[in-house]
Design a protein around this motif. Structure first.
Motif, short mmCIF file in Angstrom:
data_model
loop_
_atom_site.label_atom_id
_atom_site.label_comp_id
_atom_site.label_asym_id
_atom_site.label_seq_id
_atom_site.Cartn_x
_atom_site.Cartn_y
_atom_site.Cartn_z
N ALA A 49 51.18 19.85 29.10
CA ALA A 49 52.17 20.85 29.13
C ALA A 49 51.45 22.13 28.25
CB ALA A 49 53.42 20.27 28.13
N TRP A 50 51.67 23.44 28.86
CA TRP A 50 51.19 24.45 28.07
C TRP A 50 52.01 25.60 28.37
CZ3 TRP A 50 48.72 27.49 32.36
CH2 TRP A 50 48.48 26.85 33.55
N VAL A 51 51.98 26.65 27.34
CA VAL A 51 52.72 27.89 27.26
C VAL A 51 51.64 28.93 26.82
CG1 VAL A 51 54.79 29.00 26.11
CG2 VAL A 51 54.86 26.83 26.49
N HIS A 52 51.84 30.00 27.35
CA HIS A 52 50.98 31.12 26.80
C HIS A 52 52.03 32.60 26.79
CE1 HIS A 52 47.07 29.35 27.51
NE2 HIS A 52 47.62 29.02 28.63
N HIS A 53 51.66 33.14 25.81
CA HIS A 53 52.71 34.27 25.49
C HIS A 53 52.22 35.50 26.26
CE1 HIS A 53 54.20 32.41 21.67
NE2 HIS A 53 54.02 31.39 22.48
N ASN A 54 53.09 36.30 26.57
CA ASN A 54 52.96 37.55 27.22
C ASN A 54 51.73 37.84 28.12
OD1 ASN A 54 55.20 37.73 26.01
ND2 ASN A 54 54.62 39.92 25.18
N THR A 55 51.57 36.92 29.35
CA THR A 55 50.25 37.01 29.94
C THR A 55 50.79 37.01 31.38
OG1 THR A 55 49.08 35.55 28.36
CG2 THR A 55 48.03 35.63 30.59
N ILE A 56 50.24 37.92 32.06
CA ILE A 56 50.31 38.05 33.56
C ILE A 56 49.03 37.56 34.30
CG2 ILE A 56 50.68 39.39 35.55
CD1 ILE A 56 52.89 39.46 33.65
N VAL A 57 49.25 36.34 34.84
CA VAL A 57 48.01 35.70 35.65
C VAL A 57 47.89 36.40 37.08
CG1 VAL A 57 47.20 33.50 36.35
CG2 VAL A 57 48.40 33.71 34.27
N LEU A 58 46.99 37.01 37.48
CA LEU A 58 46.75 37.61 38.84
C LEU A 58 46.01 36.86 39.62
CD1 LEU A 58 45.66 41.26 37.63
CD2 LEU A 58 48.12 40.69 38.10
N GLY A 59 46.24 36.86 40.87
CA GLY A 59 45.73 35.95 41.96
C GLY A 59 44.61 36.87 42.51
N ILE A 60 43.58 36.12 43.30
CA ILE A 60 42.44 36.67 43.80
C ILE A 60 42.68 38.18 44.80
CG2 ILE A 60 40.47 36.59 45.22
CD1 ILE A 60 40.19 33.63 44.20
N GLN A 61 44.02 38.09 45.48
CA GLN A 61 44.25 39.04 46.45
C GLN A 61 44.60 40.27 45.65
OE1 GLN A 61 43.92 39.44 49.56
NE2 GLN A 61 43.48 37.87 50.51
N ASP A 62 45.30 40.15 44.26
CA ASP A 62 45.79 41.19 43.61
C ASP A 62 44.67 42.18 43.04
OD1 ASP A 62 48.60 40.26 43.36
OD2 ASP A 62 48.21 39.03 42.11
N THR A 63 43.37 41.54 43.21
CA THR A 63 42.32 42.56 42.55
C THR A 63 41.92 43.35 43.46
OG1 THR A 63 40.55 40.80 43.48
CG2 THR A 63 41.46 40.48 41.30
N LYS A 64 42.53 43.07 44.74
CA LYS A 64 42.22 44.38 45.88
C LYS A 64 43.10 45.12 46.06
CE LYS A 64 40.16 40.30 48.32
NZ LYS A 64 40.17 39.68 49.58
N LEU A 65 44.22 45.29 45.15
CA LEU A 65 45.11 46.22 45.15
C LEU A 65 44.46 47.81 44.90
CD1 LEU A 65 47.80 44.38 43.01
CD2 LEU A 65 48.20 45.77 45.27
N PRO A 66 44.89 48.81 45.40
CA PRO A 66 44.10 50.04 45.37
C PRO A 66 44.02 50.58 44.08
CG PRO A 66 46.03 50.46 46.87
CD PRO A 66 45.66 49.03 46.49
N PHE A 67 44.97 50.53 43.25
CA PHE A 67 44.98 51.00 41.83
C PHE A 67 45.47 50.13 40.86
CE2 PHE A 67 46.32 54.47 45.05
CZ PHE A 67 45.59 55.60 44.44
N LEU A 68 44.58 48.86 41.01
CA LEU A 68 44.89 47.75 40.01
C LEU A 68 44.64 48.15 38.58
CD1 LEU A 68 45.01 44.60 39.72
CD2 LEU A 68 42.38 44.61 39.92
N LYS A 69 43.57 48.91 38.07
CA LYS A 69 43.45 49.29 37.03
C LYS A 69 44.65 50.24 36.21
CE LYS A 69 40.40 52.61 34.14
NZ LYS A 69 39.35 53.29 34.19
N GLU A 70 45.29 50.90 37.01
CA GLU A 70 46.54 51.73 36.57
C GLU A 70 47.56 50.33 36.36
OE1 GLU A 70 44.08 54.82 38.51
OE2 GLU A 70 44.57 52.72 39.12
N GLY A 71 47.72 49.56 37.33
CA GLY A 71 48.68 48.57 37.31
C GLY A 71 48.46 47.86 35.95
#
Length: 274
Positions: A49-71
């Motif tokens: 069992a695990w909990v992490h605070h205020n973390t967004i876990v992105l998938g590999i496809q998310d890294t191909k978003l054109p404005f990922l840095k801004e996101g």
């Protein structure tokens, strides 16, 4: 389904109170370590069992978003760190109201069919909340973040998502459970992330159109003020019912030797994908 949930022994590793002190990258390194040890017989079937605070876990496809840095800059401005996991799926929200459970199972005699792994986790969650007069469905909830065929929902509102990781004859079936807080507010955060990171551009991959109203927490859906501790107790009761011996533990000596290598691999992949 019953046979995978039923194990001779269940070891329980509780890292739910350490959310401020370790990163989600360490969690993914830990599950890889456990897959290797459980798969080779160096440890029994393990629930973590695990909990992490205020973390967004992105998938590999998310890294191909054109404005990922801004996101990602937007997420940081909202108080969230973001990391990239080394498996499929898309962006999910982790915070102190989201409980993650990993079931690490050995492929002892024959390989575990992927749906059988998903069904085992679905069955566990159904049993954990069996006294409530509701149907917990497993089907894709369109409009949710990280949609998949094993989204868990009640009355059409998603509260959990399941994923799997396979390594060295070990299978980690992982779920995030939105225990309390607002499911729609979490979804709104991801909706804004995609709007900024995509910025109206056409992409080869079809990112989800988030509809915040289709997501909720268990507390909202069942009208109960659940805490993470409440849900952990339900988990422990089910592990006890489905084993001859349940014990609490941490990484054993063999696993402590493996962990630095697997953790470094996760860090390296995250940096490469980021």
């Amino acid at each position: 389904m019953e046979t995978l949930l039923r194990q001779p022994q269940w070891r329980f590793i509780d890292q739910s109170a350490a959310g401020n002190h370790f990163s989600a990258l360490q969690s993914f390194g830990t599950d890889d370590t456990l897959c290797a040890s459980v798969g080779t017989g160096e440890a029994p079937a393990t629930a973590r069992a695990w909990v992490h605070h205020n973390t967004i876990v992105l998938g590999i496809q998310d890294t191909k978003l054109p404005f990922l840095k801004e996101g990602r800059q937007f997420l940081e401005a909202q108080g969230y760190q973001s990391i990239v996991r080394n498996s499929g799926g898309l962006a999910v929200v982790l915070d102190e109201g989201v409980l993650n459970i990993s079931l690490i199972l050995p492929e002892t005699v024959k390989s575990i069919d992927i749906n059988r792994g998903y069904d085992t986790m679905w069955l566990l969650i159904q049993k954990m909340f069996a006294e409530f007069d509701v149907q917990i469905e497993a089907r894709e909830i369109v409009g949710s973040y990280c949609p998949g065929s094993y989204d868990l929902s009640i009355s059409g509102k998603k509260f959990a998502g399941i994923s799997q990781r396979r390594l060295k004859k070990g299978v980690a079936v992982q779920i995030y459970l939105c225990v309390n807080g607002s499911g729609s507010e979490r979804a709104e955060l991801i909706k804004q992330f995609y709007e900024i990171a995509k910025n109206g551009e056409q992409t080869k991959f079809a990112y989800p159109e988030i509809v915040p109203e289709v997501m909720a927490s268990l507390s909202e859906l069942l009208a109960e003020n659940f805490t993470v501790a409440d849900v952990l107790l339900r988990l422990l009761n089910q592990l006890k019912e489905n084993s001859d011996f349940l014990f609490a533990g941490q990484l054993n000596a063999y696993e402590l030797g493996l962990f630095p290598g697997y953790y470094q691999r996760v860090i390296d992949r995250n940096e490469k994908l980021s």
